[in-house]
Design a protein around this motif. Structure first.
Motif, short mmCIF file in Angstrom:
data_model
loop_
_atom_site.label_atom_id
_atom_site.label_comp_id
_atom_site.label_asym_id
_atom_site.label_seq_id
_atom_site.Cartn_x
_atom_site.Cartn_y
_atom_site.Cartn_z
N ALA B 26 0.82 -1.25 0.10
CA ALA B 26 0.15 0.06 0.07
C ALA B 26 0.96 1.38 0.07
CB ALA B 26 -0.96 0.04 1.10
N ASP B 27 2.00 1.30 0.61
CA ASP B 27 2.75 2.47 0.61
C ASP B 27 3.66 2.75 -0.67
OD1 ASP B 27 4.37 0.00 1.01
OD2 ASP B 27 6.23 1.37 0.57
N LEU B 28 3.12 2.00 -1.65
CA LEU B 28 3.52 2.52 -3.04
C LEU B 28 2.49 3.42 -3.77
CD1 LEU B 28 4.92 -0.96 -4.48
CD2 LEU B 28 6.35 0.74 -3.54
N THR B 82 10.52 -6.41 -5.18
CA THR B 82 11.70 -6.32 -5.38
C THR B 82 12.02 -6.67 -6.68
OG1 THR B 82 12.17 -7.16 -3.17
CG2 THR B 82 14.05 -7.30 -4.72
N ALA B 83 11.28 -7.76 -7.36
CA ALA B 83 11.53 -8.12 -8.83
C ALA B 83 11.12 -6.98 -9.48
CB ALA B 83 10.61 -9.24 -8.86
N ALA B 84 10.02 -6.33 -9.26
CA ALA B 84 9.65 -5.03 -10.19
C ALA B 84 10.48 -3.81 -9.99
CB ALA B 84 8.11 -4.66 -9.75
N GLY B 85 11.58 -4.00 -9.20
CA GLY B 85 12.61 -2.91 -9.11
C GLY B 85 11.90 -1.75 -8.47
N LEU B 86 11.13 -1.99 -7.47
CA LEU B 86 10.54 -1.03 -6.61
C LEU B 86 11.14 -0.91 -5.45
CD1 LEU B 86 6.75 -1.52 -7.43
CD2 LEU B 86 8.12 0.64 -8.12
N PRO B 87 11.05 0.41 -4.58
CA PRO B 87 11.61 0.31 -3.28
C PRO B 87 11.20 -0.68 -2.34
CG PRO B 87 10.45 2.29 -3.54
CD PRO B 87 10.52 1.39 -5.05
N PRO B 88 12.21 -1.10 -1.37
CA PRO B 88 11.43 -2.01 -0.44
C PRO B 88 10.49 -1.35 0.58
CG PRO B 88 13.88 -1.32 0.23
CD PRO B 88 13.42 -0.80 -1.14
N ALA B 89 9.71 -2.23 1.11
CA ALA B 89 8.89 -1.56 1.99
C ALA B 89 9.54 -0.61 2.94
CB ALA B 89 7.86 -2.58 2.81
N ALA B 90 8.84 0.58 3.51
CA ALA B 90 9.26 1.45 4.50
C ALA B 90 8.97 0.66 5.77
CB ALA B 90 8.31 2.63 4.48
N GLY B 91 10.11 0.99 6.55
CA GLY B 91 10.02 0.26 7.89
C GLY B 91 10.79 -0.95 7.79
N ALA B 92 11.69 -1.30 8.94
CA ALA B 92 12.43 -2.54 8.96
C ALA B 92 11.76 -3.60 9.12
CB ALA B 92 13.48 -2.13 10.21
N ARG B 93 12.05 -4.59 8.32
CA ARG B 93 11.19 -5.80 8.26
C ARG B 93 11.72 -6.86 9.37
NH1 ARG B 93 7.72 -7.15 5.38
NH2 ARG B 93 7.20 -5.18 3.72
N ALA B 94 11.64 -6.14 10.82
CA ALA B 94 12.35 -6.81 11.82
C ALA B 94 11.64 -7.99 12.29
CB ALA B 94 12.35 -5.77 13.09
N GLY B 95 10.18 -8.13 12.16
CA GLY B 95 9.61 -9.24 12.73
C GLY B 95 7.85 -8.82 12.06
N GLU B 104 5.22 -0.55 11.25
CA GLU B 104 5.14 -0.27 9.75
C GLU B 104 4.34 1.08 9.57
OE1 GLU B 104 4.20 -3.16 6.38
OE2 GLU B 104 5.92 -3.82 7.73
N ALA B 105 3.21 0.89 10.25
CA ALA B 105 2.14 2.13 9.94
C ALA B 105 2.75 3.46 10.51
CB ALA B 105 0.80 1.57 10.64
N TRP B 106 3.37 3.09 11.41
CA TRP B 106 4.02 4.62 12.17
C TRP B 106 4.96 5.05 11.07
CZ3 TRP B 106 3.56 7.71 16.28
CH2 TRP B 106 4.93 8.49 16.51
N THR B 107 5.95 4.03 10.70
CA THR B 107 6.95 4.76 9.88
C THR B 107 6.30 5.24 8.60
OG1 THR B 107 8.11 2.75 10.50
CG2 THR B 107 9.21 4.01 8.96
N VAL B 108 5.29 4.73 8.14
CA VAL B 108 4.87 5.13 6.85
C VAL B 108 4.27 6.47 7.02
CG1 VAL B 108 2.81 4.94 5.11
CG2 VAL B 108 4.45 2.87 5.54
N MET B 109 3.60 6.51 8.11
CA MET B 109 2.71 7.79 8.43
C MET B 109 3.75 8.92 8.68
SD MET B 109 -0.24 7.70 11.04
CE MET B 109 0.66 8.33 12.45
N SER B 110 4.74 8.68 9.42
CA SER B 110 5.61 9.87 9.99
C SER B 110 6.45 10.35 8.58
CB SER B 110 6.56 9.30 11.03
OG SER B 110 7.29 8.10 10.71
N GLU B 111 6.84 9.34 7.82
CA GLU B 111 7.35 9.59 6.62
C GLU B 111 6.66 10.43 5.85
OE1 GLU B 111 9.96 10.81 3.74
OE2 GLU B 111 10.37 9.43 5.80
#
Lengths: 113, 456
Positions: B26-28, B82-95, B104-111
């Motif tokens: 969705a962030d795209l 990734t295959a489409a050459g688009l940037p990785p999702a915002a927010g670390a994919r920690a878990g 993730e929602a927080w990062t997207v929102m704050s960005e």
């Protein structure tokens, strides 16, 4: 069937593999996955779909929608002249690369004997 | 192959899985998501059916768990992007899990928030402002701690926001909260939980918002303390509350506001009793400088008040002097039910009343007397034994006060002091009424200076 390691190798040439499949015949997303698999190239479906989108965006592929009698309409991809050009370049590069690597690996094999 | 039911179930599963994949992209932005996942359902369905067709039996239902077949939706989405050459999702994919999703929602929102303000925040002026704000940050840390302490005290009945609490526990709490807040501001004492800085950020924003009303409240605390905040005189009280602020802050320079306060509460009406404890009507009250004492200020004549033991909202009415002018310092004030207010033609149209000083009763409607708090005052004043010769010692008793707090009604209405009756309590001729002295009607020796006429 390719192992995990070769999947990593494949990533570098997935573009060429997809272009080669589409060059033979136009196809839609899963159809291309199936044809790649039939040729022994096992790639993640999402990788193939993403690659198709990217190649389309860069102008190597064209796309058109084919109405289907049963089920949803299908988005077919075909190769463009630009894509053909890119494929030819990648073919050459791959062959050179494969030859170099084969030479390297072959030498060591011989040396090991 | 699959029956109708199972194909329905399949398409539902496929839709759900595709939707999950879209959410992870969705962030795209909508266009990119549509482009990436156009035809995704068809591809998924075909893949599942392909697989179901290959093994002999039972595989169809097994394959219905699409996460088993295609992997978790977020991984699928990552592979796609990734295959489409688009940037990785915002927010670390920690878990994974809800915490991860929130992060993730927080990062997207704050960005998004940051990029929205970037035109402003990239200016040199902004940098200067930030530098300035940094230098006063310690003051903010202290305020934040104070606000935090107030919030903690709230549920413990210490709700009256004060700059410096009166209780020891409250003081300790305020100091502790300020110390913690300052330490956090200095980057100390911060727990290692990854979510903690975000929680502090959210709490700080909340504290900043809360600080505004709290500081305003503290500022207002320099007025008489509010004791019985919500009992009865709602609108009038709030009005008086603000008026008191004005008069206090203005210290005589502000708008003139009248009002009488008892125990922190604005008074609407006054009831006078003579030394013997008997009610007196139509008492004119003046202060030591001869100014009329008004409970209803000139700006509050349109306010409605609720009155103990009587339903409804009431508008108080002034007495009329013999010269025809209104007098607001004649007690007890009579009152009109709010519903009765209307113009002289009685149609209740408030537009008729524009320009009126106070709610004028419609023709034929008389203002009513308000119930007395006591039929007889609970105490009698022993003034050298001269008090109330006619009514004996007149010592107030509990039974009297009980009776008085009940609704006096018509029978219980005190009429001892009714003008024209035997014992008019106030002297219409302007004779001062002194304890122990009961002026009789018409006995005033002086020239009448003011006569309070009654609508009674």
């Amino acid at each position: 069937m390719l192992s995990v390691d070769t999947t990593q190798l494949l990533k570098g040439v997935l573009d060429a593999a997809v272009l080669a499949v589409v060059e033979q015949e136009d196809g839609y997303g899963y159809d291309i996955v199936r044809r790649l698999r039939a040729r022994g190239v096992e790639s993640g479906e999402a990788s193939v779909y993403g690659t198709l989108r990217r190649l389309y965006a860069s102008g190597s592929l064209t796309s058109y929608v084919v109405p289907s009698e049963e089920g949803p309409h299908r988005k077919y991809y075909g190769i463009t002249p630009h894509g053909r050009e890119a494929l030819n370049i990648q073919r050459k590069e791959w062959q050179e690369f494969a030859g170099t690597v084969a030479g390297l690996l072959g030498e060591r094999n011989e040396a090991a004997r | 192959m699959s029956t109708i039911t199972s194909s329905d179930a399949l398409s539902a599963h496929v839709r759900g899985y595709a939707q999950a994949v879209r959410l992870h992209l969705a962030d795209l932005g909508q266009d990119a998501v549509d482009d990436l996942t156009d035809g995704l359902e068809a591809d998924l369905t075909e893949a599942v059916l392909d697989e179901a067709a290959a093994p002999a039996d039972g595989a169809g239902t097994q394959a219905l768990d699409l996460a088993v077949r295609f992997g978790p939706a977020d991984e699928y989405a990552t592979e796609l992007r990734t295959a489409a050459g688009l940037p990785p999702a915002a927010g670390a994919r920690a878990g994974r899990g809800p915490g991860h999703a929130i992060g993730e929602a927080w990062t997207v929102m704050s960005e998004r928030w940051r990029s929205f303000w970037r035109p402003l925040t990239s200016t040199p002026g902004w940098a200067a402002f930030v530098e300035f704000a940094r230098s006063i940050a310690p003051a903010w840390w202290i305020l934040r701690g104070w606000v935090g302490a107030q919030v903690v005290m709230w549920p413990f009945g210490m709700a009256d926001v004060t700059l410096w609490p009166s209780s020891t526990a409250g003081r300790i709490l305020v100091i502790a909260a300020i110390v913690v807040s300052v330490q956090w501001g200095r980057g100390r004492w911060i727990p290692r939980w990854t979510w903690f800085p975000r929680a502090v950020a959210v709490a700080s924003v909340a504290a900043a918002l809360l600080a505004i009303p709290m500081v305003t409240d503290v500022e207002a605390d320099s007025r008489p303390v509010v004791a019985d905040y919500y009992s009865g005189f709602d609108s009038g009280f709030d009005e008086g509350f603000n008026n008191a602020l004005v008069s206090q802050d203005g210290a005589g320079n502000g708008p003139e506001v009248d009002g009488v306060w008892v125990d922190g509460m604005r008074v609407s009406n006054l009831f006078a009793y003579d030394a013997a404890g008997d009610p007196i009507r139509d008492v004119q009250l003046f202060d030591d400088r001869g100014r009329p004492v008004r409970t209803i200020g000139s700006d509050a004549t349109w306010d409605t008040w609720s009155v103990p033991d009587v339903a409804g909202d009431w508008s108080f009415q002034p007495a009329t002097a013999s010269d025809g002018r209104t007098r607001w310092n004649v007690y007890p004030l009579r009152a009109l039910l709010a519903e009765q207010i209307g113009g002289p033609d009685g149609d209740g149209d408030l537009y008729d009343l524009e320009g009126q000083e106070y709610p004028v009763p419609p023709t034929g409607v008389q203002p009513q007397e308000m119930p007395w708090p006591f039929l007889k005052a609970p105490t009698a004043i022993d003034d050298g034994g001269a008090a109330g010769a006619g009514s004996g010692s007149g010592t107030g008793t509990d039974s009297n006060s009980d009776a008085g707090s009940d609704e006096p009604g018509e029978s219980g209405e005190p009429n001892q002091g009714r003008p024209g009756s035997d014992h008019p309590a106030s002297d219409p001729a302007g004779e001062p009424v002194r304890p122990g002295e009961r002026p009789t009607s018409g006995s005033g020796s002086r020239e009448p200076t003011l006569e309070a006429t009654q609508a009674d």
